[in-house]
Design a protein around this motif. Structure first.
Motif, PDB file in Angstrom:
ATOM      1  N   THR A   6       1.010  -1.318   0.002  1.00  0.00           N
ATOM      2  CA  THR A   6      -0.054   0.049   0.096  1.00  0.00           C
ATOM      3  C   THR A   6       0.925   1.404   0.028  1.00  0.00           C
ATOM      4  O   THR A   6       0.639   2.262   0.552  1.00  0.00           O
ATOM      5  CB  THR A   6      -1.073   0.045   1.250  1.00  0.00           C
ATOM      6  N   ASP A   7       1.895   1.154  -0.780  1.00  0.00           N
ATOM      7  CA  ASP A   7       3.045   2.502  -0.917  1.00  0.00           C
ATOM      8  C   ASP A   7       2.300   3.223  -1.449  1.00  0.00           C
ATOM      9  O   ASP A   7       1.132   3.129  -2.386  1.00  0.00           O
ATOM     10  CB  ASP A   7       4.366   2.077  -1.472  1.00  0.00           C
ATOM     11  N   GLN A   8       2.732   4.629  -1.512  1.00  0.00           N
ATOM     12  CA  GLN A   8       2.212   5.788  -2.060  1.00  0.00           C
ATOM     13  C   GLN A   8       2.197   5.496  -3.579  1.00  0.00           C
ATOM     14  O   GLN A   8       3.429   5.255  -4.140  1.00  0.00           O
ATOM     15  CB  GLN A   8       2.683   6.916  -1.619  1.00  0.00           C
ATOM     16  N   PRO A   9       1.090   5.717  -4.461  1.00  0.00           N
ATOM     17  CA  PRO A   9       1.806   5.451  -6.075  1.00  0.00           C
ATOM     18  C   PRO A   9       2.080   6.843  -6.423  1.00  0.00           C
ATOM     19  O   PRO A   9       2.182   7.795  -5.933  1.00  0.00           O
ATOM     20  CB  PRO A   9      -0.011   5.318  -6.359  1.00  0.00           C
ATOM     21  N   GLU A  11       2.908  10.014  -8.706  1.00  0.00           N
ATOM     22  CA  GLU A  11       1.904  11.163  -8.844  1.00  0.00           C
ATOM     23  C   GLU A  11       1.117  10.876  -9.858  1.00  0.00           C
ATOM     24  O   GLU A  11       0.020  11.092  -9.921  1.00  0.00           O
ATOM     25  CB  GLU A  11       2.750  12.220  -8.963  1.00  0.00           C
ATOM     26  N   GLN A  14      -1.811   8.493  -9.324  1.00  0.00           N
ATOM     27  CA  GLN A  14      -2.801   9.048  -8.549  1.00  0.00           C
ATOM     28  C   GLN A  14      -3.521  10.125  -9.104  1.00  0.00           C
ATOM     29  O   GLN A  14      -4.874  10.069  -8.866  1.00  0.00           O
ATOM     30  CB  GLN A  14      -1.814   9.930  -7.113  1.00  0.00           C
ATOM     31  N   SER A  78      -4.202   0.272  -3.188  1.00  0.00           N
ATOM     32  CA  SER A  78      -3.172   0.574  -4.406  1.00  0.00           C
ATOM     33  C   SER A  78      -1.768  -0.120  -4.154  1.00  0.00           C
ATOM     34  O   SER A  78      -1.491  -0.455  -3.092  1.00  0.00           O
ATOM     35  CB  SER A  78      -2.730   2.337  -4.384  1.00  0.00           C
TER      36      SER A  78
END
Length: 137
Positions: A6-9, A11, A14, A78
Motif C-alpha cells: 500500500t505504498d504511495q502510488p 503522482e 494518483q 493501491s
C-alpha cells in the motif's frame, strides 16, 4: 501468498485515479478518451478475452453505466501503478458488488481495466441488457 503493498502510488497514477473517479461521478464519457492509453485493454466480467482500444472501452462503459443504478465506490487499495476500487450498484433492482482493477502507465493513462462482479445472476442480467443495447446501436 503475495503481499499487498500500500505504498504511495506515483503522482501520475494518483492523478489518473482521481480523474477516473471524477469521470464516473459526473458520467463525463467525453473526457474518458484523454485518460486512456491508445492500446487500453478492457476486461469485462462477461467475456474472457479483453476488448482493445479507447473507442470500444468508452462505448461499453457508456452503455453499462446507463444500465447500472446507484453506482458507488466504497474503498480502494493501491500497489505501484495499480488500483483496486470496490463498488456497489444495482441493475433492475438487483444488487451487485464488485471491483475495478485499474493499471496506469508512467503518464497516468489507463492501460488495463478489469471488472469483476457478483452475484452471477445480476452479472448475467447486466450483460444481456448491455448486449441488447449494443446490438441496437
Amino acid at each position: 501468498m503475495a503481499d499487498i503493498h500500500t505504498d504511495q502510488p506515483p503522482e501520475a497514477a494518483q492523478a489518473g485515479i482521481t480523474e477516473w473517479r471524477r469521470i464516473v461521478a459526473e458520467l463525463d464519457w467525453e473526457r474518458l478518451p484523454e485518460l486512456l492509453a491508445e492500446n487500453v485493454s478492457y476486461r469485462s466480467p462477461a467475456a474472457f478475452e479483453p476488448y482493445q482500444g479507447k473507442d470500444t472501452m468508452v462505448a461499453i462503459l457508456r452503455i453499462v453505466f446507463g444500465i447500472m443504478e446507484d453506482f458507488t465506490y466504497l474503498r480502494h487499495f493501491s500497489s505501484g501503478t495499480g488500483f483496486v476500487l470496490e463498488f456497489s450498484t444495482r441493475v433492475d433492482g438487483e444488487r451487485l458488488s464488485g471491483a475495478d482493477f485499474v493499471e496506469f502507465d508512467e503518464d497516468g493513462k489507463i492501460t488495463d481495466f478489469m471488472v469483476m462482479m457478483r452475484p452471477a445472476g445480476a452479472v448475467e442480467l447486466l450483460s444481456s441488457e448491455a448486449a441488447r443495447r449494443m446490438a441496437a446501436d
